[in-house]
Motif scaffolding. Sequence first.
Motif, PDB file in Angstrom:
ATOM      1  N   TYR A  49       0.855  -1.188   0.000  1.00 45.09           N
ATOM      2  CA  TYR A  49       0.000   0.000   0.000  1.00 45.09           C
ATOM      3  C   TYR A  49       0.890   1.237   0.000  1.00 45.09           C
ATOM      4  CZ  TYR A  49      -4.028  -2.906   0.953  1.00 45.09           C
ATOM      5  OH  TYR A  49      -5.006  -3.845   0.843  1.00 45.09           O
ATOM      6  N   ASP A  58       1.142   8.993   5.387  1.00 44.53           N
ATOM      7  CA  ASP A  58      -0.029   8.586   6.163  1.00 44.53           C
ATOM      8  C   ASP A  58       0.216   8.992   7.614  1.00 44.53           C
ATOM      9  OD1 ASP A  58      -1.269   7.265   4.033  1.00 44.53           O
ATOM     10  OD2 ASP A  58      -0.774   5.254   4.754  1.00 44.53           O
ATOM     11  N   TYR A  65      -4.894   9.090   5.692  1.00 50.68           N
ATOM     12  CA  TYR A  65      -4.253   8.103   4.820  1.00 50.68           C
ATOM     13  C   TYR A  65      -4.343   8.541   3.363  1.00 50.68           C
ATOM     14  CZ  TYR A  65      -4.963   4.917   8.771  1.00 50.68           C
ATOM     15  OH  TYR A  65      -4.965   4.324  10.004  1.00 50.68           O
ATOM     16  N   GLU A  67      -5.658   7.466   0.069  1.00 45.19           N
ATOM     17  CA  GLU A  67      -6.649   6.539  -0.483  1.00 45.19           C
ATOM     18  C   GLU A  67      -6.335   6.285  -1.952  1.00 45.19           C
ATOM     19  OE1 GLU A  67     -11.450   5.749  -0.619  1.00 45.19           O
ATOM     20  OE2 GLU A  67     -10.728   7.705   0.024  1.00 45.19           O
ATOM     21  N   SER A  74     -12.887   4.021  -5.270  1.00 40.21           N
ATOM     22  CA  SER A  74     -11.985   3.552  -4.230  1.00 40.21           C
ATOM     23  C   SER A  74     -11.689   2.068  -4.474  1.00 40.21           C
ATOM     24  CB  SER A  74     -12.609   3.746  -2.858  1.00 40.21           C
ATOM     25  OG  SER A  74     -11.688   3.431  -1.850  1.00 40.21           O
ATOM     26  N   TYR A  97      -9.915   8.837   7.400  1.00 43.87           N
ATOM     27  CA  TYR A  97     -10.603   7.547   7.401  1.00 43.87           C
ATOM     28  C   TYR A  97     -11.973   7.691   8.048  1.00 43.87           C
ATOM     29  CZ  TYR A  97     -11.896   2.790   8.513  1.00 43.87           C
ATOM     30  OH  TYR A  97     -12.580   1.614   8.620  1.00 43.87           O
ATOM     31  N   HIS A 102     -15.576   4.077   4.052  1.00 41.20           N
ATOM     32  CA  HIS A 102     -14.487   3.260   3.522  1.00 41.20           C
ATOM     33  C   HIS A 102     -14.666   1.758   3.731  1.00 41.20           C
ATOM     34  CE1 HIS A 102     -12.564   7.301   3.893  1.00 41.20           C
ATOM     35  NE2 HIS A 102     -12.347   6.981   2.625  1.00 41.20           N
ATOM     36  N   THR A 105     -13.182  -1.148   1.273  1.00 45.33           N
ATOM     37  CA  THR A 105     -12.168  -0.585   0.374  1.00 45.33           C
ATOM     38  C   THR A 105     -10.763  -0.933   0.872  1.00 45.33           C
ATOM     39  OG1 THR A 105     -11.917   1.522   1.552  1.00 45.33           O
ATOM     40  CG2 THR A 105     -13.698   1.385  -0.091  1.00 45.33           C
ATOM     41  N   LEU A 107      -8.679   1.178   1.721  1.00 43.34           N
ATOM     42  CA  LEU A 107      -8.363   2.075   2.835  1.00 43.34           C
ATOM     43  C   LEU A 107      -8.777   1.459   4.169  1.00 43.34           C
ATOM     44  CD1 LEU A 107      -7.044   4.725   3.539  1.00 43.34           C
ATOM     45  CD2 LEU A 107      -9.280   5.804   3.400  1.00 43.34           C
ATOM     46  N   GLU A 108      -9.893   0.742   4.194  1.00 40.40           N
ATOM     47  CA  GLU A 108     -10.297   0.050   5.416  1.00 40.40           C
ATOM     48  C   GLU A 108      -9.237  -0.996   5.789  1.00 40.40           C
ATOM     49  OE1 GLU A 108     -14.070  -2.360   7.280  1.00 40.40           O
ATOM     50  OE2 GLU A 108     -13.563  -2.752   5.182  1.00 40.40           O
ATOM     51  N   HIS A 111      -6.140   0.814   7.082  1.00 42.58           N
ATOM     52  CA  HIS A 111      -6.392   1.371   8.417  1.00 42.58           C
ATOM     53  C   HIS A 111      -6.308   0.273   9.481  1.00 42.58           C
ATOM     54  CE1 HIS A 111      -8.155   3.739  11.630  1.00 42.58           C
ATOM     55  NE2 HIS A 111      -9.059   2.795  11.799  1.00 42.58           N
TER      56      HIS A 111
END
Length: 120
Positions: A49, A58, A65, A67, A74, A97, A102, A105, A107-108, A111
């Motif tokens: 990532y 980030d 973050y 994305e 996303s 976030y 999210h 995705t 991003l989740e 995170h």
Amino acid sequence: MVTVTVSGDQGSSASVEWYEGMNAQNALEEAYSFITFAVQYYGADLGYYAIMFNGVYDLPNDGLYWEFFYNGKSSSTGIDSTILNDGDAISFENVSYNEATHKGTSLEIKHRAAQKLAAK
């Protein structure tokens, strides 16, 4: 061609030649003379990532973050797992976030992985 865009104050954009089997990480590497970035490996299940663009990292403690968007949506996969086609566009935006926004995705996933690392 593949378009690579980073949004925000430090934003930049580049078009790179597409080739068969290219993933989003490859496209970023091809755009490196225009876009500075760093990646983090989250293990075999999650992959790579992006965690920094043009000096802006980030900030997991603040919930901020980068994305990853694939053709305007996303992404649900990391940059090394997203195979590109000629004419695709990838972009990155520094966002806060939000669990509801999210869900499902990349991003989740990022995170949750960052929170696990912080807890160790």
